[in-house]
Design an enzyme around this catalytic site. Structure first.
Site, PDB file in Angstrom:
ATOM      1  N   ASP A 143      -6.435   2.321  -4.978  1.00 59.55           N
ATOM      2  CA  ASP A 143      -6.078   3.737  -4.906  1.00 59.55           C
ATOM      3  C   ASP A 143      -4.568   3.935  -4.982  1.00 59.55           C
ATOM      4  O   ASP A 143      -4.090   5.000  -5.338  1.00 59.55           O
ATOM      5  CB  ASP A 143      -6.560   4.336  -3.570  1.00 59.55           C
ATOM      6  CG  ASP A 143      -8.053   4.202  -3.415  1.00 59.55           C
ATOM      7  OD1 ASP A 143      -8.764   4.310  -4.433  1.00 59.55           O
ATOM      8  OD2 ASP A 143      -8.509   3.970  -2.273  1.00 59.55           O
ATOM      9  N   THR A 144      -3.853   2.885  -4.564  1.00 53.05           N
ATOM     10  CA  THR A 144      -2.397   2.997  -4.447  1.00 53.05           C
ATOM     11  C   THR A 144      -1.736   1.837  -5.189  1.00 53.05           C
ATOM     12  O   THR A 144      -2.140   0.685  -5.011  1.00 53.05           O
ATOM     13  CB  THR A 144      -1.968   2.959  -2.965  1.00 53.05           C
ATOM     14  OG1 THR A 144      -2.604   4.050  -2.287  1.00 53.05           O
ATOM     15  CG2 THR A 144      -0.467   3.073  -2.816  1.00 53.05           C
TER      16      THR A 144
END
Lengths: 309, 309
Positions: A25-26
């Protein structure tokens, strides 16, 4: 060090690229060697970053360059047509200022910091309310004389409780000599922005922050607390600021001994080595006691964009 | 290291002073901290050196200061009223040049040396017929630019086969960056004048040659061959030049970790520590793994003269 036991996976087609993107996600990006080389953007840098944004990914930029402030970095991104907020950027200069505030707990408005380094450090300190001395003060540009230096003839500043040292292309004997005087005081903390011995530029490799900090360490017979990658001070600050789930984070960088080490030792879910900077495919696959292997690697970051299209 | 097992003897009266003088034919002197402090002669320096000459003793001067040539040193001696010949003086710059000639066997008129340091190194090289580059070349005084430095744009000099690095108070990024380019070539030897991390001046302690050489060592990931005290290259050169009987030689200095180590490891008959420089009586008597104890010690060299009178 938690070793990467499985062999690194090379991202060579759309399926692997898609699987890579789904895992995280990051994304934490090193900048030089990954997004650009000096003042030249690498191919499809703008496109891959925009794609990641469209996919709802969180983008964070983590650089050991302490010469520029985060604000100055937003302008560099803008010059490549990329809109990035100051809050998304972590420089080793900013990490050093955070260390001074949160770990050393120096008091703004009271404690001062002597800076051996460029403007990126002092600007971050100022935003936190700290007065800094040294740095790019033009009185340090003149040849050193023990009996004439204004920094010695009036005595050392008694409120200086910390030295932050980083890369300074204005390094001279005056700066080295006065910085050493502060380091000779046991009560003065010694913080180094980053340990990198060199950095690449225009086909050459030039002396990095670490080479200057180690000079001060040798003359003072002291060891600094290093703040940049791969030190965990920097990662802890980032994880805490964004309340990150580390298992869904991937560190993207071009150096095994800083970027990949940072991601692996920090327990991030993944690491991606790009070969557009300082490392080779041979080194990426090699098993070494000095640095971990990446989980993924790719020739250059922009290839993910072209594969996904 | 051959330890000095017996406790050091303090020279406190005429009898001990006379016994000390009778033991040795040759005295090797460190200069700064022993004969003078910066530009001020210590008391009775001229008198004790003249007395030793009258007694038929051989006097040799051994300094880790590479910034001045031996010729320049004779002028410094003359300014204190002391007549010393160039042949009696060994600087770490001269020792480095001898190392280049006798150990590395570089060819004068063909091989060149890149110098990071002051004029004392290049002048000694020139006397041996070597062309040197770098050093105090004023083109290195301007701010560094990879695309404009004349030392890079025309390519590195292919005849440079050695870097000699020492103390340079004109240290700047330009000098560090170009020196590193030469050190990145495996075929280029790396010679350091002396390892001293600091030197004392006017009540302060300032960065020494070692602090600059270690910066270059860190950026290049190489180790230099050090030539000054306590390295045996320097002692071997001296012993050979004068055909000395080492058992009748005494090293006189103000530093345990260079001068006393030099005398003890070199197997000289004796060592005399003077407390007019950097060491204290407590340190002289201490048993340490890092440096040997002296055979004799005294508050200051000139005291021998006043005791003998």
């Amino acid at each position: 060090m938690t070793a990467q036991k499985e062999a690194p996976v090379k991202i060579t087609n759309k399926d692997i690229a898609q699987e890579f993107l789904n895992r995280y996600d990051t994304f934490l990006f090193d900048c030089d060697g990954v997004l650009w080389l000096g003042s030249h953007a690498l191919p499809y840098t703008q496109e891959i970053l925009n794609l990641l944004k469209q996919l709802g990914k969180q983008l964070i930029f983590v650089t050991n360059n302490s010469t520029k402030s985060r604000l100055a970095y937003t302008k560099k991104f803008a010059s490549f047509g990329i809109d990035i907020k100051e809050e998304q950027i972590f420089t080793s200069g900013y990490a050093s200022a955070v260390y001074v505030r949160d770990f050393l707990k120096l008091q703004p408005g009271k404690d001062k910091v002597w800076v051996f380094g460029e403007s990126g450090i002092g600007e971050e300190l100022k935003l936190m309310g700290y007065e800094s001395l040294g740095g790019n003060d033009s009185r340090l540009d003149v040849p050193f004389s023990a009996s004439e230096s204004p920094f010695l003839v009036d005595g050392l500043d008694k409120d200086v409780n910390c030295v932050i040292a980083g890369l300074d292309t204005k390094v001279n004997y005056h700066r080295l000599a006065v910085t050493l005087q502060y380091l000779q005081k046991d009560t003065v903390h010694f913080v180094g922005t980053n340990v990198d011995s060199t950095f690449p530029q225009k086909g050459h490799t030039f002396p990095g922050a670490g080479s200057m900090i180690e000079s001060l360490a040798f003359s003072s017979n002291r060891r600094p607390s290093y703040c940049g990658k791969p030190n965990m001070n920097m990662l802890n600050t980032i994880v805490s600021a964004f309340n990150l789930d580390k298992s869904r984070c991937c560190m993207v960088g071009d150096r095994l001994n800083t970027d990949m080490k940072f991601g692996v030792e920090g327990g991030l879910g993944g690491t991606l080595l790009v070969l557009s900077g300082i490392e080779t495919e041979e080194r990426a696959l090699e098993i070494s006691a000095d640095y971990p292997r990446p989980k993924f690697y790719i020739d250059k970051l922009g290839d993910i964009y072209t594969m996904i299209q």
